[in-house]
Design a protein around this motif. Sequence first.
Motif, PDB file in Angstrom:
ATOM      1  N   GLY A   6      62.883 -59.687  12.665  1.00  0.00           N
ATOM      2  CA  GLY A   6      61.569 -60.160  12.244  1.00  0.00           C
ATOM      3  C   GLY A   6      60.491 -59.653  13.180  1.00  0.00           C
ATOM      4  N   SER A   7      59.340 -59.275  12.615  1.00  0.00           N
ATOM      5  CA  SER A   7      58.247 -58.728  13.420  1.00  0.00           C
ATOM      6  C   SER A   7      56.904 -58.986  12.755  1.00  0.00           C
ATOM      7  N   LYS A   8      55.863 -58.983  13.558  1.00  0.00           N
ATOM      8  CA  LYS A   8      54.503 -59.051  13.041  1.00  0.00           C
ATOM      9  C   LYS A   8      53.995 -57.655  12.682  1.00  0.00           C
ATOM     10  N   GLN A   9      54.760 -56.631  13.026  1.00  0.00           N
ATOM     11  CA  GLN A   9      54.319 -55.256  12.831  1.00  0.00           C
ATOM     12  C   GLN A   9      55.208 -54.530  11.838  1.00  0.00           C
ATOM     13  N   SER A  10      54.593 -53.577  11.147  1.00  0.00           N
ATOM     14  CA  SER A  10      55.308 -52.737  10.190  1.00  0.00           C
ATOM     15  C   SER A  10      55.707 -51.436  10.880  1.00  0.00           C
ATOM     16  N   PHE A  11      56.987 -51.079  10.768  1.00  0.00           N
ATOM     17  CA  PHE A  11      57.512 -49.860  11.380  1.00  0.00           C
ATOM     18  C   PHE A  11      58.388 -49.132  10.357  1.00  0.00           C
ATOM     19  N   PRO A  12      58.399 -47.789  10.360  1.00  0.00           N
ATOM     20  CA  PRO A  12      59.361 -47.069   9.529  1.00  0.00           C
ATOM     21  C   PRO A  12      60.765 -47.133  10.127  1.00  0.00           C
ATOM     22  N   LYS A  13      60.833 -47.284  11.465  1.00  0.00           N
ATOM     23  CA  LYS A  13      62.111 -47.382  12.180  1.00  0.00           C
ATOM     24  C   LYS A  13      61.993 -48.486  13.219  1.00  0.00           C
ATOM     25  N   LEU A  14      63.094 -49.170  13.462  1.00  0.00           N
ATOM     26  CA  LEU A  14      63.148 -50.125  14.569  1.00  0.00           C
ATOM     27  C   LEU A  14      63.502 -49.319  15.821  1.00  0.00           C
ATOM     28  N   ARG A  15      62.757 -49.519  16.888  1.00  0.00           N
ATOM     29  CA  ARG A  15      63.015 -48.798  18.136  1.00  0.00           C
ATOM     30  C   ARG A  15      63.329 -49.808  19.238  1.00  0.00           C
ATOM     31  N   LYS A  16      64.222 -49.390  20.133  1.00  0.00           N
ATOM     32  CA  LYS A  16      64.573 -50.309  21.217  1.00  0.00           C
ATOM     33  C   LYS A  16      63.374 -50.496  22.129  1.00  0.00           C
ATOM     34  N   THR A  37      69.688 -60.336  14.058  1.00  0.00           N
ATOM     35  CA  THR A  37      70.330 -61.630  13.863  1.00  0.00           C
ATOM     36  C   THR A  37      71.006 -61.663  12.496  1.00  0.00           C
ATOM     37  N   PRO A  38      72.131 -62.373  12.381  1.00  0.00           N
ATOM     38  CA  PRO A  38      72.744 -62.548  11.072  1.00  0.00           C
ATOM     39  C   PRO A  38      72.063 -63.655  10.254  1.00  0.00           C
ATOM     40  N   ASP A  39      71.095 -64.353  10.864  1.00  0.00           N
ATOM     41  CA  ASP A  39      70.437 -65.499  10.240  1.00  0.00           C
ATOM     42  C   ASP A  39      69.023 -65.116   9.790  1.00  0.00           C
ATOM     43  N   PHE A  40      68.846 -64.963   8.478  1.00  0.00           N
ATOM     44  CA  PHE A  40      67.547 -64.569   7.931  1.00  0.00           C
ATOM     45  C   PHE A  40      66.433 -65.508   8.395  1.00  0.00           C
ATOM     46  N   LEU A  41      66.685 -66.816   8.366  1.00  0.00           N
ATOM     47  CA  LEU A  41      65.641 -67.782   8.717  1.00  0.00           C
ATOM     48  C   LEU A  41      65.276 -67.730  10.200  1.00  0.00           C
ATOM     49  N   PHE A  42      66.226 -67.344  11.055  1.00  0.00           N
ATOM     50  CA  PHE A  42      65.910 -67.148  12.471  1.00  0.00           C
ATOM     51  C   PHE A  42      64.984 -65.937  12.625  1.00  0.00           C
ATOM     52  N   ALA A  43      65.248 -64.860  11.886  1.00  0.00           N
ATOM     53  CA  ALA A  43      64.371 -63.680  11.918  1.00  0.00           C
ATOM     54  C   ALA A  43      62.966 -64.053  11.439  1.00  0.00           C
ATOM     55  N   LEU A  44      62.890 -64.885  10.400  1.00  0.00           N
ATOM     56  CA  LEU A  44      61.603 -65.342   9.888  1.00  0.00           C
ATOM     57  C   LEU A  44      60.850 -66.117  10.968  1.00  0.00           C
ATOM     58  N   ALA A  45      61.551 -67.002  11.669  1.00  0.00           N
ATOM     59  CA  ALA A  45      60.927 -67.791  12.731  1.00  0.00           C
ATOM     60  C   ALA A  45      60.447 -66.890  13.868  1.00  0.00           C
ATOM     61  N   CYS A  46      61.248 -65.903  14.233  1.00  0.00           N
ATOM     62  CA  CYS A  46      60.869 -64.987  15.314  1.00  0.00           C
ATOM     63  C   CYS A  46      59.607 -64.203  14.948  1.00  0.00           C
ATOM     64  N   ALA A  47      59.497 -63.804  13.704  1.00  0.00           N
ATOM     65  CA  ALA A  47      58.331 -63.045  13.261  1.00  0.00           C
ATOM     66  C   ALA A  47      57.086 -63.917  13.151  1.00  0.00           C
ATOM     67  N   ALA A  48      57.242 -65.146  12.722  1.00  0.00           N
ATOM     68  CA  ALA A  48      56.104 -66.011  12.415  1.00  0.00           C
ATOM     69  C   ALA A  48      55.485 -66.677  13.638  1.00  0.00           C
ATOM     70  N   GLY A  52      53.340 -66.756  23.099  1.00  0.00           N
ATOM     71  CA  GLY A  52      53.826 -67.811  23.985  1.00  0.00           C
ATOM     72  C   GLY A  52      55.269 -68.142  23.681  1.00  0.00           C
ATOM     73  N   VAL A  53      55.776 -69.118  24.392  1.00  0.00           N
ATOM     74  CA  VAL A  53      57.173 -69.526  24.241  1.00  0.00           C
ATOM     75  C   VAL A  53      57.323 -70.415  23.004  1.00  0.00           C
ATOM     76  N   SER A  54      58.354 -70.128  22.223  1.00  0.00           N
ATOM     77  CA  SER A  54      58.703 -70.968  21.072  1.00  0.00           C
ATOM     78  C   SER A  54      60.110 -71.485  21.289  1.00  0.00           C
ATOM     79  N   ASN A  55      60.350 -72.714  20.886  1.00  0.00           N
ATOM     80  CA  ASN A  55      61.700 -73.272  20.919  1.00  0.00           C
ATOM     81  C   ASN A  55      62.161 -73.428  19.484  1.00  0.00           C
TER      82      ASN A  55
END
Length: 131
Positions: A6-16, A37-48, A52-55
């Motif tokens: 999950g990301s706030k940015q659009s990329f053609p490739k994911l880069r390390k 992540t194997p968890d779609f909803l975790f990726a959604l949370a990471c992007a959204a 700052g720190v999120s728990n």
Amino acid sequence: MYLYHGSKQSFPKLRKRKAHAPPGRPPEEALEAIYLTPDFLFALACAARPPGVSNIDITNRTISFENPDQFEPDETIYIYFVDPAKISEDKKIEIDPWQIAVIEDEIIPDKVETYKSGDLFKHYRLIDKSD
């Protein structure tokens, strides 16, 4: 099955890139890698999440933000889908059941979907950090 990023940015490739783990987190969470992540909803949370720190409590689907005033519910976020069969096993480091660090320079995602940050609250309950 896919792995997700999950990301706030659009990329053609994911880069390390070098990850920044909050204080007290294992050093494996701060590798120079592509985190999936194997968890779609975790990726959604990471992007959204805002800066700052999120728990994120994946089991109970709750989330708290260090800076809730910076959360932008109408912001477009991106979820990248990656076929795990395309990644060599020797390039994967399992951090925990929800995070896999991939030591590759780049990965071309199989597809990308867009969402709004506010979609997070269809799946997670926001809790006050002081709770």
